[in-house]
Design a protein around this motif. Sequence first.
Motif, PDB file in Angstrom:
ATOM      1  N   THR A  97      39.018  39.904  37.816  1.00 28.67           N
ATOM      2  CA  THR A  97      38.546  41.208  38.278  1.00 28.67           C
ATOM      3  C   THR A  97      37.045  41.186  38.513  1.00 28.67           C
ATOM      4  OG1 THR A  97      40.310  42.313  37.042  1.00 28.67           O
ATOM      5  CG2 THR A  97      38.435  43.660  37.721  1.00 28.67           C
ATOM      6  N   THR A 106      54.345  50.150  40.504  1.00 27.79           N
ATOM      7  CA  THR A 106      54.597  49.011  39.612  1.00 27.79           C
ATOM      8  C   THR A 106      54.786  47.702  40.377  1.00 27.79           C
ATOM      9  OG1 THR A 106      56.945  49.628  39.612  1.00 27.79           O
ATOM     10  CG2 THR A 106      55.596  50.421  37.782  1.00 27.79           C
ATOM     11  N   ALA A 107      55.104  47.812  41.681  1.00 27.57           N
ATOM     12  CA  ALA A 107      55.275  46.602  42.489  1.00 27.57           C
ATOM     13  C   ALA A 107      53.960  45.846  42.652  1.00 27.57           C
ATOM     14  CB  ALA A 107      55.827  46.967  43.869  1.00 27.57           C
ATOM     15  N   PHE A 108      52.838  46.495  42.380  1.00 24.98           N
ATOM     16  CA  PHE A 108      51.535  45.841  42.491  1.00 24.98           C
ATOM     17  C   PHE A 108      51.254  44.896  41.329  1.00 24.98           C
ATOM     18  CE2 PHE A 108      50.487  49.815  44.963  1.00 24.98           C
ATOM     19  CZ  PHE A 108      50.422  49.175  46.186  1.00 24.98           C
ATOM     20  N   GLY A 109      52.081  44.936  40.296  1.00 27.18           N
ATOM     21  CA  GLY A 109      51.873  44.046  39.165  1.00 27.18           C
ATOM     22  C   GLY A 109      51.255  44.739  37.974  1.00 27.18           C
ATOM     23  N   SER A 110      50.727  43.944  37.045  1.00 25.43           N
ATOM     24  CA  SER A 110      50.221  44.485  35.787  1.00 25.43           C
ATOM     25  C   SER A 110      49.023  45.419  35.980  1.00 25.43           C
ATOM     26  CB  SER A 110      49.835  43.344  34.838  1.00 25.43           C
ATOM     27  OG  SER A 110      48.838  42.518  35.433  1.00 25.43           O
ATOM     28  N   TYR A 139      48.684  47.701  38.222  1.00 24.38           N
ATOM     29  CA  TYR A 139      49.093  48.727  39.190  1.00 24.38           C
ATOM     30  C   TYR A 139      48.383  50.069  38.983  1.00 24.38           C
ATOM     31  CZ  TYR A 139      52.178  51.029  35.762  1.00 24.38           C
ATOM     32  OH  TYR A 139      52.681  51.713  34.682  1.00 24.38           O
TER      33      TYR A 139
END
Length: 361
Positions: A217, A133-137, A139
């Motif tokens: 993306t 979850t530290a990677f963001g939305s 993840y």
Amino acid sequence: MKKHTIKNGIFHGKPVCWTAVILLAAALVLSLLWAVTIGSVDLAMGDVYRVILFKLFGIGDAQLYGSGSMSDIVWYVRLPRLILAIAIGASLSIAGVVMQAIVKNPLADPYVLGISSGASLGATIAIILGIGTAFGSGYVGIMAFIGAFLVSIGVIVLANMGGKATSVKLILAGTALSSVCGAASNFLLYVKNNSSGAMEAVMRWTMGSLASANWETNTLLCITTAVGVLFFLTQYRTLNLMLLGDESAITLGTDLHHWRVLYLVVASFMVGFAVYAAGVIGFVGLVIPHIVRILFGTDHKKLVPLCTLLGALFLLWADVLCRTLLERTELPIGILTSMIGAPVFIWLMVRKKYGFGGKES
């Protein structure tokens, strides 16, 4: 001693190949312009193109085409997912060509070597355990990419144990790791089956979808695809040697071991980013290379550009069908590609002959 040659397909010669490349490129551009007008919401063709012209060049009325529901549908929903379909189709097709050359197996695709199972495990861990979850939305996609790439590295390490990697050892290593990843994913789903919506989320991911497409993306994936395609366009001679086998390559002064590792890493990067963007989409890397081989032969100088364009065209129209086949809902694109790819896979297996790698098999 029988001389090995690269077999030709139905169509021969450079003029025919270049004509096919030009026609496919034109078909891809025209298909993109047409497909952007197709959807559940009826929009006038002229309005769709005026929105695109305004967004790209600032031409037109800002109040009509710069904002509002029509502008959002065209610029933030339809066009991004079509661009994403083009990039992913090209990536998966080229990865399939390369994987088949690496393992010298006409029935191989990026997922035979366990890459899809690694991606699924990464996504399952992210969804069920909340890791990453530290990677963001995004993840879940990032964890899927990490899973795909780690499995590809694991395949290389296993295949090189006890000697240099061969095509057979790569297939066996991929099959083994695929089974391990599948078992781990199923175990997590079984022990955490009370997680709210976890099963549905994992299923959506493993079925593949272009619904989350966005321009950020797309930019990343288009760059990755372009770099990968350009790289493999320069490697057609070595890819052709892989089809002839290690013994033939050594007599010509080329050791294929290091090239196999490099190509597998580059192809895994391409597949990993595709998985990151849209989940698991199977069989594209199997179906497209075979169609091109049957028509134009096994020379990778022709295969790489033709598969790039045909793969992009195939997934673009697959996305259109997914959005329009069922009323008021969207069919996961992985289901549609599997419905097309699985019968082709079976047909290839039951065929008595197939020209691949300079000989009939």
